[in-house]
Design an enzyme around this catalytic site. Structure first.
Site, PDB file in Angstrom:
ATOM      1  N   SER A 259       0.847  -1.186   0.000  1.00 16.39           N
ATOM      2  CA  SER A 259       0.000   0.000   0.000  1.00 16.39           C
ATOM      3  C   SER A 259       0.885   1.240   0.000  1.00 16.39           C
ATOM      4  O   SER A 259       2.114   1.140   0.071  1.00 16.39           O
ATOM      5  CB  SER A 259      -0.899   0.004   1.240  1.00 16.39           C
ATOM      6  OG  SER A 259      -0.120   0.348   2.374  1.00 16.39           O
ATOM      7  N   LYS A 260       0.230   2.357  -0.051  1.00 20.10           N
ATOM      8  CA  LYS A 260       0.906   3.666  -0.054  1.00 20.10           C
ATOM      9  C   LYS A 260       1.997   3.763   1.005  1.00 20.10           C
ATOM     10  O   LYS A 260       3.007   4.420   0.808  1.00 20.10           O
ATOM     11  CB  LYS A 260      -0.133   4.771   0.222  1.00 20.10           C
ATOM     12  CG  LYS A 260      -0.889   5.187  -1.006  1.00 20.10           C
ATOM     13  CD  LYS A 260      -0.521   6.572  -1.421  1.00 20.10           C
ATOM     14  CE  LYS A 260       0.067   6.780  -2.754  1.00 20.10           C
ATOM     15  NZ  LYS A 260       0.915   6.153  -3.541  1.00 20.10           N
TER      16      LYS A 260
END
Ligand code: GLU
Length: 506
Positions: A259-260
């Site tokens: 994820s980010k």
């Protein structure tokens, strides 16, 4: 059997590593087997749809060089299949299931469904193992004639699948093996058609995979919980289901879903950060798969020939940014000077290397000539401009100490630079690095000085820094006149009398 597979994104976000891994594996699998790769936009969730995400998908595919083979109108420029344009199919098949008693109209108002959800959630938070979330099947047993009459009178309704209770659904996942699911644990009677006439993901996905003759569904593992439901739907329709193959998850180094938090995840972002499409393709092709020869570098063409479902890993893939960076460096080094210059020029212009405008012919020539100086040290395209800015404008003069070789003072540095200055013309006019090196070594020996000491002040004078791209190549590109000017300027600095601290602060 013809292999037909598909990438079926919902355009509700930018294309990211996980999605493109799915796209790439489908693409490679179809290519490896002489099959067809289909792109299908699953855009029936109109609340989350955004046209810019569709554009992002096209841009990403074009940039990566992934092409799809089929769409509704392959005559002209090939548009993919788009679910929002196929509503009639989904309505027809939903009605067909209602007609055969395998689906039913649900007249429950949205408020009631929401109420049910809240109640179940509250119950669930209390005790583990309490009732599953989902619909309570209230409309399942409305007599068919009554339901038809209410529908004919225009009463708002959804269509729900009548999940056969008390049975077990089994299927074989190509990677994970036998999967078994008690029907009573499957999402109870899920909606197939919403009250606005749009299909849900499940209906549109199954109907389209069938109508498009999809032989293999390669998709992310997070979809596996939907698959028993899909298998039930295929059975209700009387269709054979495709081979399902749920791809291993992609994790960050910490074992959590990528994820980010871990860094860039959208392909757009990688593109902006100066990654080459070949590097991304090559790296992503390894996220959960391996290739026979066990090497690292494969072109897209080679991957198309070699991809095999037999070489997928069950274990999650770990996304390693360092490895991707390594790939990028490798692909940068494979470029010719001209290709690399072409790739780096846009960021060089943007960085103001050419005085805020596009490069003229001479600047282009210099830029291309500079590529061999930095190719070996570049991990990203956008690092190029800063590394060679000194070839386009005089670098700011660094403080005098920067010119001092190790354990040498200002006087010594000035003396060394004076000698260096004398060598500029022959160095700038040398044929190549070998010639320059032989010459300068001879000169150092003759004078009894260390080569490193001799070159340090000259390097700083020419490039503005102690660590720089190769000096000899830089001298050849800049030419004798400009190099001599820089040496003179540096020498003036070194020869200036050092202000004593007493004088500075009387
Ligand atoms: N539309 C789904 C997605 O966004 C497709 C899942 C599938 O491949 O069945 O990933």
């Amino acid at each position: 059997m013809e292999i037909r597979d598909r990438y079926a994104p919902s355009p509700t976000g930018l294309q990211h590593v996980g999605g493109i891994r799915t796209a790439l594996f489908n693409y490679l699998f179809a290519r490896s087997r002489g099959g067809k790769f289909i792109l299908r936009l699953e855009d029936t969730d109109r609340t989350r749809f955004d046209e810019s995400y569709v554009q992002n998908l096209y841009d990403t595919f074009a940039w990566l060089g992934i092409r799809w083979d089929e769409g509704p109108d392959m005559g002209g420029p090939s548009a993919p299949y788009v679910q929002s344009e196929r509503g009639e199919f989904y309505r027809k098949y939903a009605e067909e299931l209602v007609g055969r008693g395998m689906a039913y109209y649900c007249f429950c108002a949205p408020g009631r469904i929401e109420q049910l959800r809240l109640e179940r959630e509250a119950a669930r938070s209390g005790k583990p193992g309490s009732p599953q979330t989902g619909y309570d099947r209230r409309c399942r047993n409305i007599p068919a004639a009554e339901a038809a009459a209410r529908a004919a009178a225009g009463e708002s309704r959804t269509v729900r699948l009548k999940i056969p209770l008390g049975e077990t659904t089994r299927f074989t996942d190509r990677l994970l093996g036998e999967i078994e699911w008690a029907n009573d644990d499957v999402n109870p009677d899920p909606v197939l058609l919403k009250s606005d006439g749009f299909p849900t993901y499940h209906l549109a996905n199954v109907v389209d995979d069938h109508l498009m003759g999809i032989s293999h569904v390669l998709r992310a593992q997070e979809w596996i919980s939907s698959t028993p439901l899909h298998v039930i739907m295929y059975r209700c329709f009387g269709w054979e289901h495709p081979v399902f193959c749920h791809l291993p998850m992609v994790m960050g180094q910490d074992g959590k879903k990528l994820s980010k938090r871990h860094g860039a995840t959208s392909i757009d972002e990688f593109r902006r950060q100066g990654y080459l499409p070949e590097a991304l393709i090559n790296y992503i092709a390894f996220l959960g798969a391996s290739y026979e020869e066990g090497r690292d570098i494969y072109s897209l063409k080679e991957l198309e020939e070699r991809f095999s479902l037999d070489r997928l890993n069950k274990a999650p893939a770990v996304f390693d940014y360092k490895k991707l960076e390594w790939y990028n460096g490798q692909y940068i080094r494979m470029k010719s000077d001209e290709e690399l210059a072409e790739l780096c020029l846009p960021c060089a212009s943007a960085a103001g290397l050419f005085g805020g405008s596009a490069p003229d012919a001479e600047q282009r020539r210099v830029f291309t000539a500079a590529m061999p100086l930095i190719k070996e040290r570049l991990s990203f395209l956008h690092e190029a401009p800063a590394k060679i800015a000194y070839l386009f404008s005089e670098p700011p003069l660094p403080p005098a100490e920067e010119f001092f070789p190790k354990k040498k003072d200002r006087e010594a540095a000035a003396a060394l630079l004076r000698i260096g200055r004398e060598l500029i013309r022959p160095l700038a006019e040398a044929e190549n690095d070998e010639g320059a090196e032989a010459f300068v070594k001879g000169e150092a020996e003759k004078r009894g000085i260390k080569l490193g000491d001799l070159l340090m002040p000259l390097r700083v004078a020419i490039t503005g820094a102690r660590i720089s791209p190769p000096l000899f190549g830089s001298l050849r590109i800049l030419g004798a006149e400009r190099s001599l000017e820089r040496a003179g300027r540096a020498l003036a600095l070194l020869e200036k009398r050092e202000p004593s601290s007493k004088n500075a602060f009387p």
